[in-house]
Each structure stands twice: as structure tokens, then as C-alpha cells.
Write a protein that holds these residues in place. Structure first.
Motif, mmCIF file in Angstrom:
data_model
loop_
_atom_site.group_PDB
_atom_site.id
_atom_site.type_symbol
_atom_site.label_atom_id
_atom_site.label_comp_id
_atom_site.label_asym_id
_atom_site.label_seq_id
_atom_site.Cartn_x
_atom_site.Cartn_y
_atom_site.Cartn_z
ATOM 1 N N ASP A 44 0.836 -1.202 0.000
ATOM 2 C CA ASP A 44 0.000 0.000 0.000
ATOM 3 C C ASP A 44 0.870 1.251 0.000
ATOM 4 O O ASP A 44 1.998 1.239 0.472
ATOM 5 C CB ASP A 44 -0.904 0.024 1.231
ATOM 6 C CG ASP A 44 -1.938 -1.099 1.195
ATOM 7 O OD1 ASP A 44 -2.328 -1.508 0.083
ATOM 8 O OD2 ASP A 44 -2.350 -1.551 2.277
ATOM 9 N N GLN A 45 0.307 2.338 -0.499
ATOM 10 C CA GLN A 45 1.023 3.611 -0.500
ATOM 11 C C GLN A 45 1.308 4.062 0.933
ATOM 12 O O GLN A 45 0.550 3.762 1.847
ATOM 13 C CB GLN A 45 0.209 4.682 -1.221
ATOM 14 C CG GLN A 45 0.063 4.437 -2.710
ATOM 15 C CD GLN A 45 1.363 4.665 -3.468
ATOM 16 O OE1 GLN A 45 2.323 5.201 -2.940
ATOM 17 N NE2 GLN A 45 1.404 4.250 -4.717
ATOM 18 N N VAL A 46 2.396 4.768 1.097
ATOM 19 C CA VAL A 46 2.789 5.273 2.405
ATOM 20 C C VAL A 46 3.156 6.738 2.281
ATOM 21 O O VAL A 46 3.354 7.252 1.185
ATOM 22 C CB VAL A 46 3.993 4.481 2.976
ATOM 23 C CG1 VAL A 46 3.592 3.061 3.280
ATOM 24 C CG2 VAL A 46 5.162 4.519 2.022
ATOM 25 N N GLU A 47 3.272 7.400 3.419
ATOM 26 C CA GLU A 47 3.683 8.803 3.420
ATOM 27 C C GLU A 47 5.197 8.907 3.385
ATOM 28 O O GLU A 47 5.904 8.047 3.900
ATOM 29 C CB GLU A 47 3.151 9.500 4.666
ATOM 30 C CG GLU A 47 1.653 9.679 4.648
ATOM 31 C CD GLU A 47 1.178 10.526 5.799
ATOM 32 O OE1 GLU A 47 1.901 11.459 6.214
ATOM 33 O OE2 GLU A 47 0.077 10.244 6.292
ATOM 34 N N ALA A 100 5.711 1.634 -1.523
ATOM 35 C CA ALA A 100 6.407 0.704 -0.640
ATOM 36 C C ALA A 100 6.511 -0.637 -1.349
ATOM 37 O O ALA A 100 5.602 -1.049 -2.062
ATOM 38 C CB ALA A 100 5.649 0.550 0.678
ATOM 39 N N LEU A 135 11.060 1.796 0.632
ATOM 40 C CA LEU A 135 10.372 2.805 -0.161
ATOM 41 C C LEU A 135 11.120 2.980 -1.471
ATOM 42 O O LEU A 135 12.351 2.998 -1.491
ATOM 43 C CB LEU A 135 10.323 4.141 0.582
ATOM 44 C CG LEU A 135 9.472 4.174 1.841
ATOM 45 C CD1 LEU A 135 9.572 5.545 2.499
ATOM 46 C CD2 LEU A 135 8.033 3.832 1.537
#
Length: 159
Positions: free
Chosen positions: A78-81, A98, A119
Motif C-alpha cells: 500500500d502507499q505510504v507517506e 512501498a 520505499l
């Protein structure tokens, strides 16, 4: 590809597709017994190519003889900050994802399984693995690029 290049000892090419922050003063040389984390010092830029190559030759040996990797695979998560230091680093990146990388490592007579969540950012038209630039006390930097290392089989004793 980053891990494959390490395994082959192609450290310059590995640096080309990676970015590693430097914590503390630029040019500070951390020793094996030192721990390095963001608390060690402020973000002071990115590790340069020659320092990366020199360090990996010291840690993994010329030609990558200090490491043997097999079955390296990667899947998107999933996308992360973005980490706080990255947003204030002056690097312009267009996207980030990620990735979970897994594989097997052959040690001295032992096989280990490992996995690491990393990342990957897009800088212009290139993708870069974002390394953490950290290490535990009495550990090499490259060892932080592997986590959840599990002993699978002891080859010396057949089990």
C-alpha cells in the motif's frame, strides 16, 4: 535489482538506483561499533557514490564475495507517506511506493530467509530505492537492508 547488484559486487550501479541519507556531519565515518540513527545527528544530505562504493567494498568485499543472495523477489505494498527528512531534503520526487523484498541468503554453511519493506521513489524518469542510512551498534550498514532474517537450514549438520 538493487540486491542483485550488491550480490554481484556492482556497487556503483547499486548506488545509481539508490539514495541513502547521511545522519550527522557530512564526511563523518561511522565505525562498526557505532550505532547510527536519525537521533545521531540531523539529516545532512545524501551519501555520495564514492563513499557508498568504498563502504560496500569494506563491508561486502570486492565483487560481492561477502554475500550470496537467491530468489530475490519484490511486490508492491500500500502507499505510504514520505519520511519527514525526505520532504525537507530538496529532492523533487513525483511518486513513491512501498515494496516488500524477500529472498534467501547463503551464509557460511547456513541458508537464511529474509524480507524487507523499502520505499521506492520516482525522481525524474528514474526509480530509486530509499535506504535508511542507519545501523545498529556492532553491525554493518548493509545489514540494515535485510530484516526478519530466519535460519532455514544448517548445511554443515544437514539440518
Amino acid at each position: 535489482r538493487f540486491y542483485t547488484l550488491l550480490d554481484q559486487g556492482k556497487y556503483g550501479e547499486a548506488w545509481d538506483i539508490a539514495m541513502e541519507p547521511v545522519w550527522g556531519s557530512p564526511g563523518n565515518v561511522y565505525r562498526y561499533q557505532d550505532s547510527v540513527f536519525p537521533e545521531t545527528g540531523a539529516f545532512s544530505g545524501w551519501l555520495d557514490r564514492e563513499s557508498f562504493i568504498r563502504r560496500e567494498k569494506d563491508e561486502l568485499g570486492a565483487g560481492g564475495y561477502g554475500i550470496r543472495l537467491n530468489n530475490v523477489t519484490a511486490v508492491s505494498l500500500d502507499q505510504v507517506e514520505a519520511p519527514v527528512f525526505l520532504t525537507g531534503s530538496g529532492i523533487s520526487f513525483e511518486g513513491m511506493t512501498a515494496v516488500r523484498v524477500t529472498g534467501h541468503m547463503l551464509g557460511a554453511c547456513t541458508i537464511f530467509g529474509w524480507k524487507k519493506d523499502l520505499l521506492v521513489i520516482r525522481v525524474g524518469t528514474a526509480y530509486k530505492v530509499l535506504l535508511e542510512g542507519i545501523k545498529q551498534e556492532r553491525q554493518f550498514f548493509y545489514q540494515s537492508w535485510f530484516s526478519d532474517i530466519t535460519k532455514i537450514k544448517d548445511l554443515r549438520n544437514g539440518g
